[in-house]
Write an enzyme that holds these catalytic residues in place. Structure first.
Site, mmCIF file in Angstrom:
data_model
loop_
_atom_site.group_PDB
_atom_site.id
_atom_site.type_symbol
_atom_site.label_atom_id
_atom_site.label_comp_id
_atom_site.label_asym_id
_atom_site.label_seq_id
_atom_site.Cartn_x
_atom_site.Cartn_y
_atom_site.Cartn_z
ATOM 1 N N CYS A 94 0.831 -1.206 0.000
ATOM 2 C CA CYS A 94 0.000 0.000 0.000
ATOM 3 C C CYS A 94 0.869 1.261 0.000
ATOM 4 C CB CYS A 94 -0.904 -0.012 1.232
ATOM 5 S SG CYS A 94 -1.882 1.497 1.418
ATOM 6 N N CYS A 96 -0.023 4.292 0.548
ATOM 7 C CA CYS A 96 -0.521 5.379 1.394
ATOM 8 C C CYS A 96 -0.239 5.109 2.863
ATOM 9 C CB CYS A 96 -2.021 5.561 1.176
ATOM 10 S SG CYS A 96 -2.431 5.791 -0.546
ATOM 11 N N CYS A 113 -1.710 -4.966 -1.455
ATOM 12 C CA CYS A 113 -3.002 -4.700 -2.065
ATOM 13 C C CYS A 113 -3.536 -5.945 -2.777
ATOM 14 C CB CYS A 113 -2.841 -3.557 -3.069
ATOM 15 S SG CYS A 113 -4.390 -2.952 -3.759
ATOM 16 N N CYS A 115 -5.378 -5.069 0.636
ATOM 17 C CA CYS A 115 -4.966 -5.255 2.016
ATOM 18 C C CYS A 115 -6.111 -5.873 2.829
ATOM 19 C CB CYS A 115 -4.554 -3.911 2.620
ATOM 20 S SG CYS A 115 -5.904 -2.714 2.719
ATOM 21 N N CYS A 124 -10.647 1.353 2.042
ATOM 22 C CA CYS A 124 -9.451 1.676 1.280
ATOM 23 C C CYS A 124 -9.110 3.137 1.507
ATOM 24 C CB CYS A 124 -9.668 1.413 -0.211
ATOM 25 S SG CYS A 124 -8.265 1.925 -1.244
#
Lengths: 155, 176
Positions: A94, A96, A113, A115, A124
């Site tokens: 991920c 972010c 991902c 996740c 998300c």
């Protein structure tokens, strides 16, 4: 024996540089491709990985009944982020999140991902897969390579 | 560790959705505060974007205040926090984090609107993982409001300009 290569660096109006590297007898990843290399501030992930993650995103959105963000730029940046981690870590971690140890996380898998929060609760926080009730959710479950290129052109 | 703080030079309505604030380098005027003469190691630039408050406008009337670019060098992130006369909103982000890029123009707008209230700074967590680790950053974007050099409020995720302004004002209990 390596033949000398001459590098011609041209400064263009934009902030990118074009480096032409003629082929030489010394095999390196750079000289294998005949294309010019454009060096930008943020290095782009490989086209192959972008395409893989693009296809994955479309399939998974369909499968999970989620939609892309009204702002496709967000979708594009996340797809590139996933592709970048796939290139560097072998798994689409991920993008972010901040990690103490990225390779360990990629090996462990919780944040790969899709996740666990996404798989279990359709959460998300990257705003890649949005449930229809989300304020930012658009109506599309598709995104083209052109869209990705255009919306991330100045990153 | 030397820290360079770059301000964005942009109008309040960005021309492109994903303002590359680092591109402001070309237009930046710089003032250096660091004690570089005493450093043994090369000056390390912290790609922090300091979204500056607009300077008072000249006699010519202007509809939108321009944000002047300002580059400042600090010897550390802590120094940056201590030397700030206002509370500091720090945005911890990453290049390929979608919501973080989404917030870029919103931060510009909020910085302009709340120019007397708060200073906005962005930190790339991939370039400065030690700072991100220090403040236990996990999800991105994470926003921390620093007051007197200490974390005062903290929240995660993208939000609209109005929501962000609301949050900052409530947190600092300052009403415009």
């Amino acid at each position: 024996m390596m033949t000398t290569t001459t590098l011609q660096v041209q400064a263009q109006a934009s902030s990118s540089f074009a480096i032409r590297i003629p082929s030489s007898s010394f095999t390196s990843p750079l000289t294998r491709s005949p294309h010019r290399f454009v060096v930008r501030a943020a290095v782009d992930p490989s086209e192959k990985s972008i395409e893989i993650m693009r296809k994955f995103s479309e399939q998974y959105a369909r499968k999970s009944g989620t939609y892309f963000c009204v702002d496709k730029g967000v979708t594009s940046v996340v797809i590139k982020g996933l592709a970048d981690h796939k290139d560097s870590l072998g798994a689409p971690l991920c993008p972010c999140r901040h990690y103490d140890d990225k390779p360990a996380e990629a090996g462990q898998g919780f944040w790969n991902c899709p996740c666990v929060p996404m798989r279990e609760r359709k959460e998300c926080h990257c705003m890649l897969f949005l449930t229809p009730d989300n304020d930012f959710a658009g109506k599309e479950q598709t995104i083209s390579l052109d869209e990705i290129r255009e919306t991330t052109a100045n990153i | 560790m030397a820290v360079s703080v770059w301000a964005s030079s942009s109008s309040t309505i960005p021309s492109s959705k994903y303002n590359n604030l680092f591109a402001a380098a070309a237009a930046a005027s710089s003032s250096s505060f660091s004690n570089s003469s005493s450093l043994k190691f090369p000056l390390q630039r912290l790609p922090i974007t300091w979204v500056c408050s607009p300077s008072p406008s000249p006699s010519r009337p202007r509809l939108l205040p321009l944000v002047k670019a300002k580059k400042q060098t600090f010897s550390s992130f802590d120094d940056l926090l201590t030397n700030s006369d206002k509370p500091v909103l720090v945005d911890f982000y990453a290049t390929w984090c979608g919501p973080c890029q989404f917030m870029a123009p919103i931060l510009n707008e909020v910085s302009t609107q709340l120019r007397d209230t708060i200073q906005v700074v962005k930190i790339d967590t991939e370039k400065y993982p030690s700072i991100a680790n220090k403040y236990k950053i996990e999800a991105l974007p994470t926003f921390i409001i620093f007051k007197d050099g200490e974390p005062y409020d903290r929240f995660e995720g993208a939000l609209s300009a109005d929501q962000l302004i609301q949050r900052i004002e409530n947190s600092l209990k300052v009403k415009q």
